[in-house]
Design an enzyme around this catalytic site. Structure first.
Site, PDB file in Angstrom:
ATOM      1  CG  ASN A   4      -1.992   1.060   1.149  1.00 14.02           C
ATOM      2  OD1 ASN A   4      -1.838   2.054   0.463  1.00 14.02           O
ATOM      3  ND2 ASN A   4      -3.076   0.870   1.876  1.00 14.02           N
ATOM      4  CG  ASP A   5       1.742   3.012   3.689  1.00 12.47           C
ATOM      5  OD1 ASP A   5       0.648   3.492   3.327  1.00 12.47           O
ATOM      6  OD2 ASP A   5       1.967   2.605   4.839  1.00 12.47           O
ATOM      7  CB  VAL A   6       5.932   0.474  -1.092  1.00 15.86           C
ATOM      8  CG1 VAL A   6       6.496   0.202   0.294  1.00 15.86           C
ATOM      9  CG2 VAL A   6       5.108  -0.695  -1.572  1.00 15.86           C
ATOM     10  CB  SER A  20       1.637   5.130   6.825  1.00 15.58           C
ATOM     11  OG  SER A  20       0.783   5.279   5.721  1.00 15.58           O
TER      12      SER A  20
END
Lengths: 478, 101
Positions: free
Chosen positions: A403-405, A444
C-alpha cells in the site's frame, strides 16, 4: 593457569569467527557458511565458559553449574522449538523477540553485579562505602549504562514482537505521551545516579522498573511501517549493552561481538531509515500512523472493483506484468500461489517481473526471502531503482498486499506524512490491479490516491484466495 | 582481563569493524544480516553463565538464572532463524522446487 589460556584463546577464536561469519553473511554466495562459522564460535565460547575459574571457584559451584545447564536447556529449548516452527512470514517478530531476550540477558547480568556489589558494600562496618568503591568507577558506570540500554531493548522488543504478531493493536496510551516518556527517562537517569552514590537496593529496583516502562512507552506509539527501523535499532542497542556488560565482566569476546553488532546495527538502522526517507529520531518522535490518520484530503472518489475473472483475462493478454508484493502477501501466505500464477502467465508468453520496494514487508529483504522460499528465481526480482522506469511499458501492475510503497502522495502531496519517501511508480502502468483485503488504509494510516485513479481496479479479498481465483481464471482460457 | 585504555581501543576498533562489514551490502541481505548480528550478540550467554556462576545468594541465583535463560534464547533462536533464512540462498534454481516442500 593453563585453563586461563585455553579460555582466553577460545574467546579470541570465537571473536574472529563472529567477525568473519558476519563478513561472509554480507554476500549471498558465502552467507550460509557465515552463520555456520559464527555458530561454531558460539558453541566454542559457551563450552569453555563451563571451565571458567570464576564459576569453578565458587563455594556453590555444583549448584550454580546445575542451574546454568537447566537454564540453557529451558531457554535454548524454547528458542529452538519456536525458531523451527515459525513461518517464514513471521520471522521479523521472532528476530525482535530473540533480540529482546539478549537485551534482557545483558540487563540481568548488570543486575547480578549491582546486587552483589550492594551486598559487599553493605558489609563495610563504617557504612560509608558506595557501589563504585567495590566495583570501580568505570565498571559501575558501564554496568548501569548497559543495564538501561539492555532493559529498554528488552521491553521495547517484546512490544515490537506483540505489535507485529498482531497481539497488540493500540498505538497510543496516554495524552502527551512524549512528555510522560521524557519524565520517565529523567527519573530513570536520576535513579541511575542514585545507584552510583549509594549502597542501597531501592534505587536499583526503581531504576530497572522505570527502564522497563520506558521501553514499553517508547515503542507503543511507533507505527507499523517504522517497525523494521525500531527492531534494527533495538538490535544495535542490545549489541551495545552486551559490549558494556562484557567490559564489566572483563570478557573480550563479549566486548568485541557486542560492539561490532552495535555499530553494524546502527548503520543498518540508518540505511533502513534512509530507504524510507525518515530519520531515526523522526521514527521515535513523529509517531507516524499513531492512531490519528492524516486524512488530509479524505477519500477521493470511488474505488472501482474488478472480478478475478476479468483481471485474469487482462493479465493473460498483457505484454508485461509487474507484481508488487507487500506485507499483505506475507500475511496471506500467498507467495506460492503468486509463483504458480507467474509460471502460468510465463507459459502464455507474458513477461512477468517482481518489483521490491526497499522496505516492503516488515524488514528490508523480507519479500526477497519469501519469494525465494516460493522458488521465484532471482533474475525475475528487481529493486526499485532498476524497475521504476519500466512501469510505463507495463500492461498490468499487480499490487498484492502493498500500500504505502505505491502511494503517489509520497511524490506530489507535501502535506502527506509519506511525502518524500521513494515509491514504486505503479501508477504509470496502463492498468493497476490491487489485491486488498478491505478498503482500509495502509500501515501508515494514510489514504492512498492510487486506489481511486481511473486505471486502478480493486480485487478485494484475502491474498491467497484472490491469487487462486486468478490462477483459475488464467487456466480457464486454456 | 581487559581494563581502561586497552578496552577503549577494543571498543573503537570493533566499532569500525562493524561499520565496515555493513557498508556495501545488497538490500536482499539486510534481513538475514540483521538476524545474523542478532545471533552474534547471543554471546551474552557467556556473560550470563559467569553472572550465575558468581552468584552467592538465592536472589542473585534467581536473577542469574533468568540471565542464562534469556541469553540461551537469544543465541539458539538467533541461530535457528538465521540458518533457516540463509538456507534459501543455497544455490540458484535447481534444488529450490524440492525445497519449497
Amino acid at each position: 593457569m593453563s585453563m586461563d589460556y585455553l579460555i582466553e584463546g577460545s574467546y579470541f577464536l570465537a571473536a574472529v569467527l563472529f567477525i568473519m561469519g558476519l563478513k561472509q553473511m554480507s554476500s549471498p554466495v558465502t552467507a550460509r557458511r557465515g552463520i555456520l562459522w559464527a555458530g561454531a564460535g558460539m558453541v566454542l565460547a559457551t563450552l569453555v565458559t563451563f571451565g571458567a575459574p570464576e564459576i569453578l571457584d565458587s563455594d556453590i559451584a555444583v549448584t550454580n553449574i546445575t542451574l546454568i545447564i537447566v537454564a540453557i536447556a529451558i531457554g535454548g529449548g524454547f528458542a529452538w522449538v519456536t525458531g523451527k516452527r515459525v513461518a517464514m512470514t513471521d520471522m521479523p517478530q521472532m528476530i525482535a523477540m530473540y533480540n529482546g531476550m539478549g537485551g534482557g540477558a545483558a540487563a540481568t547480568i548488570a543486575a547480578v553485579e549491582l546486587f552483589k556489589a550492594t551486598r559487599e558494600t553493605q558489609l563495610d562496618p563504617t557504612g560509608s562505602l558506595t557501589i563504585p568503591d567495590t566495583l570501580g568507577v568505570d565498571v559501575t558506570i558501564l554496568a548501569i549504562l548497559g543495564a538501561i540500554i539492555g532493559t529498554i531493548s528488552f521491553s521495547g522488543s517484546i512490544i515490537a514482537w506483540a505489535k507485529l504478531d498482531g497481539r497488540l493493536k493500540r498505538s497510543s496510551l496516554l495524552p502527551a505521551q512524549h512528555l510522560v516518556n521524557a519524565a520517565i527517562a529523567a527519573a530513570t537517569v536520576g535513579f541511575a545516579i542514585a545507584i552510583y552514590f549509594s549502597n542501597d537496593l531501592t534505587p536499583i529496583l526503581a531504576f530497572f522498573g522505570l527502564a522497563l516502562v520506558l521501553g514499553i512507552f517508547i515503542t507503543i506509539p511507533v507505527g507499523g511501517a517504522d517497525m523494521p527501523v525500531i527492531i534494527s535499532l533495538f538490535n544495535a542497542l542490545t549489541g551495545l549493552a552486551v559490549g558494556f556488560e562484557g567490559y564489566v565482566l572483563g570478557n573480550a569476546a563479549m566486548i568485541i561481538a557486542g560492539i561490532v553488532v552495535g555499530s553494524a546495527g546502527s548503520l543498518l538502522t540508518h540505511l533502513m531509515a534512509v530507504a524510507m526517507n525518515r530519520s531515526v529520531s523522526n521514527v521515535f518522535f513523529a509517531g507516524m500512523g499513531s492512531g490519528t490518520p492524516a486524512a488530509a484530503s479524505g477519500e477521493q472518489g470511488e474505488m472501482k472493483e474488478i472480478k478475478a475473472q476479468d483481471a485474469g483475462i487482462l493479465m493473460s493478454f498483457a505484454n508485461q506484468v509487474i507484481i508488487i508484493p507487500g506485507y499483505g502477501m506475507a500475511v496471506a501466505q500467498a507467495q506460492h500461489k503468486i509463483w504458480e500464477l507467474t509460471q502460468l502467465l510465463d507459459e502464455r508468453g507474458v513477461k512477468v517481473k517482481f518489483a521490491i520496494h526497499p522496505v516492503a514487508g516488515r524488514m528490508p529483504g523480507h519479500m526477497n526471502v519469501l519469494l525465494a522460499e516460493a522458488g521465484v528465481p532471482y533474475d525475475m526480482i528487481y529493486d526499485m531503482e532498476d524497475i521504476n522506469s519500466d512501469f510505463k511499458n507495463t500492461t498490468v501492475a499487480l499490487v498484492i498486499g502493498a500500500n504505502d510503497v505505491v502511494n503517489p502522495s509520497a511524490k506530489d502531496d507535501a502535506s502527506s506524512p509519506l511525502y518524500g519517501m521513494p515509491i514504486l511508480d505503479a501508477i504509470k502502468s496502463e492498468n493497476v490491479i490491487v489485491i486488498k483485503r478491505g478498503r482500509g488504509t495502509g500501515f501508515s494510516g494514510v489514504e492512498n490516491p492510487l486506489f481511486f485513479t481511473d486505471n486502478t481496479r480493486m480485487l478485494f479479498g484475502d491474498g491467497q484466495k484472490a491469487a487462486n481465483e486468478l490462477i483459475v481464471a488464467v487456466k480457464a482460457l486454456g | 582481563m581487559i581494563e581502561g585504555l586497552a578496552a577503549l581501543y577494543i571498543f573503537m576498533l570493533a566499532g569500525f569493524t562493524g561499520y565496515e562489514i555493513i557498508t556495501r551490502v545488497p538490500v536482499i541481505l539486510h534481513t538475514p544480516l540483521m538476524s545474523g548480528s542478532n545471533f552474534v550478540h547471543g554471546i551474552v550467554l557467556v556473560g550470563a553463565m559467569i553472572a550465575l556462576g558468581i552468584a552467592e545468594t538465592p536472589v542473585e541465583q534467581a536473577i542469574g538464572f533468568v540471565a542464562v535463560l534469556l541469553g540461551a534464547g537469544n543465541a539458539v533462536g538467533g541461530y535457528v532463524v538465521t540458518e533457516r533464512m540463509l538456507e534459501m540462498f543455497k544455490s540458484s534454481d535447481k534444488d529450490k522446487n524440492e525445497e519449497a516442500r
